[in-house]
Design a protein around this motif. Structure first.
Motif, PDB file in Angstrom:
ATOM      1  N   GLY A  18      22.476 -12.258  20.169  1.00 15.20           N
ATOM      2  CA  GLY A  18      23.845 -12.340  20.467  1.00 15.20           C
ATOM      3  C   GLY A  18      24.365 -11.363  21.349  1.00 15.20           C
ATOM      4  N   SER A  19      23.701 -10.576  22.091  1.00 12.87           N
ATOM      5  CA  SER A  19      24.016  -9.779  23.180  1.00 12.87           C
ATOM      6  C   SER A  19      22.782  -8.924  23.857  1.00 12.87           C
ATOM      7  CB  SER A  19      24.565  -8.606  22.362  1.00 12.87           C
ATOM      8  OG  SER A  19      24.867  -7.598  23.076  1.00 12.87           O
ATOM      9  N   GLY A  20      23.030  -8.724  24.992  1.00 11.27           N
ATOM     10  CA  GLY A  20      21.949  -7.732  25.666  1.00 11.27           C
ATOM     11  C   GLY A  20      20.616  -8.479  25.957  1.00 11.27           C
ATOM     12  N   ILE A  21      19.656  -7.408  25.322  1.00 15.96           N
ATOM     13  CA  ILE A  21      18.405  -7.917  25.913  1.00 15.96           C
ATOM     14  C   ILE A  21      17.860  -9.348  24.982  1.00 15.96           C
ATOM     15  CG2 ILE A  21      15.812  -7.381  25.757  1.00 15.96           C
ATOM     16  CD1 ILE A  21      16.982  -4.408  26.109  1.00 15.96           C
ATOM     17  N   GLY A  22      18.340  -9.094  23.738  1.00 13.77           N
ATOM     18  CA  GLY A  22      18.029 -10.483  22.847  1.00 13.77           C
ATOM     19  C   GLY A  22      18.528 -11.750  23.399  1.00 13.77           C
ATOM     20  N   ASP A  66      21.803 -10.795   8.682  1.00 10.76           N
ATOM     21  CA  ASP A  66      21.412  -9.435   9.026  1.00 10.76           C
ATOM     22  C   ASP A  66      19.917  -9.401   8.644  1.00 10.76           C
ATOM     23  OD1 ASP A  66      21.188  -6.776   8.563  1.00 10.76           O
ATOM     24  OD2 ASP A  66      22.930  -6.310   7.507  1.00 10.76           O
ATOM     25  N   VAL A  67      19.139  -8.641   9.643  1.00 10.27           N
ATOM     26  CA  VAL A  67      17.862  -8.547   9.551  1.00 10.27           C
ATOM     27  C   VAL A  67      17.346  -7.683   8.611  1.00 10.27           C
ATOM     28  CG1 VAL A  67      17.418  -9.314  11.914  1.00 10.27           C
ATOM     29  CG2 VAL A  67      17.562  -6.824  11.409  1.00 10.27           C
ATOM     30  N   THR A  68      18.424  -7.036   7.861  1.00 11.02           N
ATOM     31  CA  THR A  68      17.978  -6.140   6.736  1.00 11.02           C
ATOM     32  C   THR A  68      18.158  -6.553   5.507  1.00 11.02           C
ATOM     33  OG1 THR A  68      20.023  -4.945   6.578  1.00 11.02           O
ATOM     34  CG2 THR A  68      18.744  -4.166   8.236  1.00 11.02           C
ATOM     35  N   ALA A  94      16.902  -7.085  17.781  1.00 11.72           N
ATOM     36  CA  ALA A  94      17.785  -6.415  17.182  1.00 11.72           C
ATOM     37  C   ALA A  94      17.714  -4.964  16.942  1.00 11.72           C
ATOM     38  CB  ALA A  94      18.392  -7.153  15.982  1.00 11.72           C
ATOM     39  N   GLY A  95      18.826  -4.174  17.084  1.00 14.91           N
ATOM     40  CA  GLY A  95      18.708  -2.485  17.134  1.00 14.91           C
ATOM     41  C   GLY A  95      19.949  -2.071  17.240  1.00 14.91           C
ATOM     42  N   ILE A  96      20.051  -0.705  16.621  1.00 17.29           N
ATOM     43  CA  ILE A  96      21.439  -0.033  16.892  1.00 17.29           C
ATOM     44  C   ILE A  96      21.004   1.280  17.344  1.00 17.29           C
ATOM     45  CG2 ILE A  96      22.533  -1.375  15.396  1.00 17.29           C
ATOM     46  CD1 ILE A  96      21.906   0.609  12.959  1.00 17.29           C
ATOM     47  N   LEU A 195      25.038  -1.849  23.897  1.00 17.11           N
ATOM     48  CA  LEU A 195      24.537  -0.600  23.239  1.00 17.11           C
ATOM     49  C   LEU A 195      24.563   0.669  23.818  1.00 17.11           C
ATOM     50  CD1 LEU A 195      22.592   0.266  20.695  1.00 17.11           C
ATOM     51  CD2 LEU A 195      20.664   0.015  22.431  1.00 17.11           C
ATOM     52  N   VAL A 196      24.502   0.591  25.294  1.00 13.65           N
ATOM     53  CA  VAL A 196      24.386   2.037  25.796  1.00 13.65           C
ATOM     54  C   VAL A 196      25.836   2.794  25.724  1.00 13.65           C
ATOM     55  CG1 VAL A 196      22.324   1.576  27.269  1.00 13.65           C
ATOM     56  CG2 VAL A 196      24.761   1.192  28.272  1.00 13.65           C
ATOM     57  N   LYS A 197      26.751   2.141  25.443  1.00 15.07           N
ATOM     58  CA  LYS A 197      28.084   2.874  25.476  1.00 15.07           C
ATOM     59  C   LYS A 197      27.950   3.955  24.156  1.00 15.07           C
ATOM     60  CE  LYS A 197      30.851  -0.509  22.618  1.00 15.07           C
ATOM     61  NZ  LYS A 197      29.689  -1.179  22.389  1.00 15.07           N
TER      62      LYS A 197
HETATM   63  N1  LIG Z   1      19.718  -1.021  26.353  1.00 12.58           N
HETATM   64  C1  LIG Z   1      19.017  -0.096  26.531  1.00 12.58           C
HETATM   65  O1  LIG Z   1      18.816   0.805  27.246  1.00 12.58           O
HETATM   66  C2  LIG Z   1      17.631  -0.243  25.530  1.00 12.58           C
HETATM   67  C3  LIG Z   1      16.717   0.519  25.759  1.00 12.58           C
HETATM   68  C4  LIG Z   1      15.556   0.524  24.959  1.00 12.58           C
HETATM   69  C5  LIG Z   1      15.480  -0.382  24.039  1.00 12.58           C
HETATM   70  N2  LIG Z   1      16.470  -0.983  23.639  1.00 12.58           N
HETATM   71  C6  LIG Z   1      16.361  -2.027  22.393  1.00 12.58           C
HETATM   72  O2  LIG Z   1      16.741  -3.218  22.992  1.00 12.58           O
HETATM   73  C7  LIG Z   1      17.075  -3.862  21.778  1.00 12.58           C
HETATM   74  C8  LIG Z   1      18.318  -4.508  22.309  1.00 12.58           C
HETATM   75  O3  LIG Z   1      19.371  -3.776  22.559  1.00 12.58           O
HETATM   76  P1  LIG Z   1      20.435  -4.053  23.514  1.00 12.58           P
HETATM   77  O4  LIG Z   1      20.532  -3.077  24.455  1.00 12.58           O
HETATM   78  O5  LIG Z   1      20.300  -5.396  23.981  1.00 12.58           O
HETATM   79  O6  LIG Z   1      21.707  -4.048  22.868  1.00 12.58           O
HETATM   80  P2  LIG Z   1      23.034  -4.905  22.068  1.00 12.58           P
HETATM   81  O7  LIG Z   1      23.899  -3.761  21.601  1.00 12.58           O
HETATM   82  O8  LIG Z   1      23.549  -5.717  23.495  1.00 12.58           O
HETATM   83  O9  LIG Z   1      22.141  -5.946  21.304  1.00 12.58           O
HETATM   84  C9  LIG Z   1      21.794  -5.797  20.069  1.00 12.58           C
HETATM   85  C10 LIG Z   1      22.066  -7.051  19.171  1.00 12.58           C
HETATM   86  O10 LIG Z   1      21.633  -6.662  17.953  1.00 12.58           O
HETATM   87  C11 LIG Z   1      22.123  -7.079  16.833  1.00 12.58           C
HETATM   88  N3  LIG Z   1      22.207  -6.682  15.461  1.00 12.58           N
HETATM   89  C12 LIG Z   1      22.489  -5.072  15.117  1.00 12.58           C
HETATM   90  N4  LIG Z   1      22.116  -5.018  14.189  1.00 12.58           N
HETATM   91  C13 LIG Z   1      21.616  -6.018  13.471  1.00 12.58           C
HETATM   92  C14 LIG Z   1      21.278  -6.672  12.230  1.00 12.58           C
HETATM   93  N5  LIG Z   1      21.298  -5.858  11.301  1.00 12.58           N
HETATM   94  N6  LIG Z   1      21.022  -7.820  11.889  1.00 12.58           N
HETATM   95  C15 LIG Z   1      20.987  -8.697  13.134  1.00 12.58           C
HETATM   96  N7  LIG Z   1      21.357  -8.452  14.461  1.00 12.58           N
HETATM   97  C16 LIG Z   1      21.800  -7.300  14.449  1.00 12.58           C
HETATM   98  C17 LIG Z   1      23.691  -6.940  17.453  1.00 12.58           C
HETATM   99  O11 LIG Z   1      24.788  -7.713  16.826  1.00 12.58           O
HETATM  100  C18 LIG Z   1      23.635  -7.483  18.864  1.00 12.58           C
HETATM  101  O12 LIG Z   1      23.804  -8.584  19.136  1.00 12.58           O
HETATM  102  C19 LIG Z   1      17.420  -2.979  20.588  1.00 12.58           C
HETATM  103  O13 LIG Z   1      16.283  -2.975  19.722  1.00 12.58           O
HETATM  104  C20 LIG Z   1      17.436  -1.536  21.284  1.00 12.58           C
HETATM  105  O14 LIG Z   1      16.927  -0.570  20.526  1.00 12.58           O
HETATM  106  C21 LIG Z   1      17.536  -1.201  24.466  1.00 12.58           C
END
Ligand SMILES: NC(=O)c1ccc[n+]([C@@H]2O[C@H](COP(=O)([O-])OP(=O)(O)OC[C@H]3O[C@@H](n4cnc5c(N)ncnc54)[C@H](O)[C@@H]3O)[C@@H](O)[C@H]2O)c1
Length: 255
Positions: A18-22, A66-68, A94-96, A195-197
């Protein structure tokens, strides 16, 4: 990006879609012919991903989950398999996380970060993997981080979760090598996503410690598409010899 058929006939499940890398990963798989199953906590984020995939003429099935949550994950995998017969590629994205001094990190936050970033991929893998073993070329790509390979100040829980995810992936790679399933990690450096904010340091954090995680060309940020391209490579037949790897994509931070 022109459409291709590199992943035609493949069923690809992406968490965090739903966002970013995914999202960039789901979009690109759809653009390369895959049937994508998009999973995310955010229905709003999923709706936006669905719209952009539909605009490009791709195929997407979205599940808010929710993946948990074990029963929710089981349900998503069962519905996916009922509809498509199996899963070829699983991407756990998915990550936080957030920048936080260790003395301010509560046990609750520590547990939540470990739960989403490590137990989440375990659960999705646990339920998806049995449906991947009969699929030729099946593989898993987990999104770890350079924080999984080196320590970062103000980031203890995230570092622990990403290092755990990396060695979880390596152990899987070994256990399933003789059954034709590969498992790899991509380890991104800084990528401009929402995420980076959460990682903006506060004024009192020591700048020389923060600089330790910065790229050698100051101010360089990756795009979600940079990581998506690497994920698709790892998931493709061209990478058939790559198993248990941590592919660093970081503009040279760890060089
Ligand atoms: N952005 C970076 O600089 C960076 C660097 C290294 C690794 N990562 C990793 O890349 C992955 C994607 O991060 P991103 O930067 O695209 O962040 P993002 O916040 O844009 O996307 C993360 C997505 O995960 C979803 N999510 C969070 N908790 C969840 C849950 N419990 N169940 C299902 N979905 C859930 C959020 O709703 C969000 O859509 C993460 O695992 C992050 O740790 C990001």
């Amino acid at each position: 990006m022109d459409r291709s058929e590199r992943f035609a006939t493949k069923v690809v499940l992406v968490t965090g879609a739903g966002s970013g890398i995914g999202r960039a990963t789901a979009e690109r798989f759809a653009n390369e012919g895959a049937q994508v199953v998009a999973v995310d906590l955010s229905p709003q984020g999923l709706a936006e991903t669905e719209q952009s995939v539909a605009r490009a003429g791709g195929k997407l099935l979205a599940f808010a989950c929710d993946v948990t949550d074990e029963s929710a994950v089981r349900d998503v995998i069962n519905k996916t398999v009922d509809q498509f017969g199996g899963i070829d590629v699983l991407v756990n994205a998915a990550g936080i996380g957030r920048a936080v001094r260790f003395e301010e990190l509560t046990f609750g936050e520590w547990e939540r970060i470990l739960r989403v970033n490590l137990s989440g991929p375990f659960l999705v893998t646990r339920y998806a993997l049995p449906h991947m073993l009969s699929r030729p070329g099946a593989n898993i790509v987990n999104v770890s981080s350079i924080a999984g390979l080196r320590g970062q100040a103000y980031n203890t829980a995230y570092c622990a979760s990403k290092a755990g995810l990396l060695n979880f992936t390596r152990a899987l790679a070994l256990e399933f090598a003789t059954r034709g399933l590969r498992a790899n990690c991509v380890c991104p450096g800084g990528v401009k996503t929402p995420l980076v904010k959460n990682f903006v340091p506060d004024a009192g954090m020591e700048s020389h410690l923060l600089a330790y995680a910065m790229p050698p060309v100051p101010g360089k940020w990756g795009k979600p598409e940079d990581i998506a391209a690497t994920i698709l490579f790892l998931a493709s037949e061209e990478a058939r010899m790559i198993n248990g790897a941590a592919l660093v994509v970081d503009f040279g931070v760890l060089a």
